[in-house]
Enzyme design. Sequence first.
Site, short mmCIF file in Angstrom:
data_model
loop_
_atom_site.label_atom_id
_atom_site.label_comp_id
_atom_site.label_asym_id
_atom_site.label_seq_id
_atom_site.Cartn_x
_atom_site.Cartn_y
_atom_site.Cartn_z
N HIS A 132 15.09 47.57 37.20
CA HIS A 132 15.73 46.35 36.86
C HIS A 132 15.06 45.03 37.42
CE1 HIS A 132 18.98 49.17 36.46
NE2 HIS A 132 19.27 48.50 35.48
N ARG A 135 43.18 30.86 38.83
CA ARG A 135 42.99 29.86 37.66
C ARG A 135 43.76 29.94 36.56
NH1 ARG A 135 37.82 29.48 40.56
NH2 ARG A 135 37.51 27.52 41.27
N ARG A 151 40.64 24.55 46.86
CA ARG A 151 41.92 25.04 46.18
C ARG A 151 43.05 24.43 46.53
NH1 ARG A 151 40.89 29.03 42.83
NH2 ARG A 151 42.83 28.11 41.59
N1 URA Z 1 32.43 30.15 43.34
C1 URA Z 1 33.82 31.07 42.98
O1 URA Z 1 33.93 32.20 42.81
N2 URA Z 1 34.76 30.41 43.07
C2 URA Z 1 34.99 28.86 43.21
O2 URA Z 1 36.01 28.10 43.36
C3 URA Z 1 33.75 28.23 43.88
C4 URA Z 1 32.53 28.97 43.58
#
Ligand code: URA
Length: 277
Positions: A19, A177, A234
Site C-alpha cells: 500500500h 453528534r 464539545r
Molecule cells: N477529530 C475528531 O475525531 N473529532 C473532533 O471533534 C475533532 C477532530
Amino acid sequence: MTEENRARAPKTENNGVWHLQLAPGDIPPYVILPGAPERTEVIARGWQDAQLVANNREFRTVKGVFEGVPLATVSTGIGGPSSEICLNELSKVGVHTCIRVGTTGCIQPDYDLGDLIIAVAAVRKDGTSDTYIGPEYPAYADPVVVMALMAACEKLGYRYGLGLDYTTASFYIGQARPIKEDGTGYHPSDMDKLIDDLTQAGVTNIEMETAAQYVVGRLHGLRMGAVLAVISNRVTDRWGDEGGEEKAVKAATEALRILADWDQKKRIEFNAAYSGA
Ligand code: URA
C-alpha cells in the site's frame, strides 16, 4: 503482478510494501503521521531536500532533513484500518519511531481551541486494535516519546496537557453528534450520556486514530506517540483551528529531532517497546 507474490504478504514489483509502495531503506526511521495526505507537504515545508517518495491512495510519503536529522512524514488516512496498514508496512521498511499529529475534540472545559494534547494513553473504542489483542491490553504512548514531546512543547512555549484520549471508529454517532443538525433521525439513547460520562472519568479528548496506532504500533515494535491540536470543544460547542495544527506539527518535528539526539547519545539505554520486548 510478480510471479512470487503471495496473498499473505503482497509486494510491489521492486519488493516494496503493497500500500505504501516503499522499499526497505526508502525513508528514515523517524516518521510523523498526519491523517490527511496534503498535510505531508505542509509538514515538510521547513525541511531541507524535501521530496515526494510515494503517493498511493491515502498514503503519501515525503522525506527530508530537519536540522541535520533525516525525517519522513506518511499520511495514515482517517481511522484505525488504514492506520494499521500504514504501521505494519512502515515497520517492514525500517521505521522505528512514529508520532501522530492530528486534531481532536476536547471534552474538558479548561482547554482552549489551539491548545495541544499529548496523548499519554487512549481508551480503545477504535474497532481495529481489538482485531490484534483483547481489551485488557492497554493503549499507551512510549514514555520516552512523551518525554520528547513535552521537551519540545516546553522549548517552543506551547500550552499543552497530558491527555487520556478516547479513540472511536465514528465521527458522528460515536462522538455523540446527531446524524442531522436539527437532531432528527437515528439517535441512540446512550449517546446523550457519552460526553458527560467520559468527562467525569477524566478523559480529555475524542478522536479516531490514536488507540489503534498505539496498540498496533507497539505490537509491531514501534515507539509511538501523538500530539493533537484541540480543534473543537464539545463542552462549550466551539470549533476552530486557532493555529493548533501548525503547533502540533512543529512540536512533533522538534520531538523527533530530540529523540534522534537522545538515541545517538544513547541517553535512554533501555526501552522495552523499542527493543521488541
Ligand atoms: N477529530 C475528531 O475525531 N473529532 C473532533 O471533534 C475533532 C477532530
